[in-house]
Scaffold this active site. Structure first.
Site: not given
Length: 357
Positions: A25, A27, A100, A177, A180, A182, A237, A292
């Protein structure tokens, strides 16, 4: 069949994947300002349908969970119908696709949200940093509203309805999700969760929100259609890592088997190896690793049975036919980061496949 296990089929819940390459996923901010998927998004995902599995960009389950500019939602009929165009385009090319669900929690800005949207979080703790808005550029994160227990139950219901809407839109399944910074991760991490009720203060309580969301969604759409993404060592975040958090993630590894068919972990190599091994041993489902990866490293980890599937992010942006390029050991194109989040088709649907170059 090629010797490499990367190109072998894999079972994910009730569906068979054509290979073990997952599109992560990402953005891309190509929905409308009203958070409706566009025709260009259908083209974009269909171009990448040779992935064993596509997991879409983070999608808001409700008006409170849609805090970024031009990210899609799935809480109304217009969005459901628009997403159906996407799923049909992917399925027409033989692909499999999960949606997602990303409730942005405190990582939101009012200018990016539909009218009436409220920035919510487990605790009223402002995240350090800023967020992009189309109207006024970068803006500081706001102090979120601490959720009442009633609002927590409302959010769980919104997740369940969004998952139901995703199946109505033709998706093969849903990914939660939980990474990150959220909402789901905001409950998991003690740094953003200072609650003293049933949703904070202990390992079990920090994990409760995610487990309740997963349990209720699984009861409606089926465990085989549900996965979750976690980033135990992620710091996005304003989510600083602390070694004590490992116990929360180990507890989740022990509990999630009952509710989800896969766990999608963001790997940081040796730094996260011990926790990844714990999930491999204690979570009785499919494991997806991301972080990666090269083709060679992916083949190595699958051959060693460290994981079942590997997800690739930015490589899929510039290489819509990434599995075929891997198969032929073909050169890989590089993505233009200046167009990652811009409106329009430039840097989105205009990357050619090998036979178009």
């Amino acid at each position: 069949m090629p010797e490499s296990q990367l190109f072998s089929t894999a079972q994910l819940g009730a569906i068979e994947l054509s290979n073990r390459i997952v599109m992560s996923p990402m953005t891309r901010s190509r929905a409308t300002v009203d958070h409706v998927p566009t025709e260009a998004m259908a083209v974009y995902y269909a171009q990448r349908a040779s992935a064993g599995l596509i997991i879409t960009e983070g999608t808001g389950p409700s008006i409170n969970g849609t805090g970024y500019a031009r990210i899609p939602g799935i809480w109304n009929e217009e969005q459901i119908l628009a997403w159906r165009t996407v799923t049909e385009a992917v399925h027409d090319r033989g692909g499999k696709i999960f949606l997602q669900l990303m409730h942005t929690g405190r990582a939101s800005h009012a200018l990016n949200m539909p009218e009436g949207g409220l920035i919510v979080a487990p605790s009223a703790i402002q995240a350090k940093g800023s967020i992009q808005t189309d109207q006024e550029g970068l803006q500081a994160f706001a102090v979120p509203n601490e959720m009442t227990e009633g609002e927590i139950q409302d959010a769980i219901k919104e997740f369940v309805q969004a998952a139901t809407n995703a199946i109505t839109a033709g998706f093969d399944g849903v990914e939660l999700h939980g990474a990150n910074g959220y909402l789901i991760e905001e409950f998991i991490r003690p740094s953003s969760n200072k609650r003293t009720d049933a949703y904070g203060g202990s390992t079990e309580n920090y994990a409760r929100f995610l487990l309740e969301v997963a349990k209720e969604i699984a009861e409606v759409i089926g465990k085989d259609r549900l996965g979750v993404k976690l980033s135990p060592y992620g710091e996005g975040n304003d989510m600083p890592y602390d070694q004590s958090y490992d116990e929360i993630y180990k507890y989740l590894a022990d509990q999630l088997t009952e509710h989800v068919t896969y766990v999608h972990l963001i790997s940081k190599g040796e730094e996260t190896q011990a926790l990844e091994s714990y999930f491999r041993q204690h979570f009785n489902g499919t494991l997806i690793l991301n972080g990666g990866y090269t083709k060679e490293k992916a083949e190595e980890d699958i051959a060693k049975n460290n994981t079942d599937l590997i997800s690739f992010g930015q490589l899929f942006i510039a290489n819509p036919d990434l599995p075929e390029r891997f198969l032929q050991n073909a050169p890989l194109a590089e993505a233009d980061p200046t167009t990652f989040y811009t409106p329009g088709e430039k840097g989105y649907t205009d990357y050619p496949k090998m036979d178009e170059e």
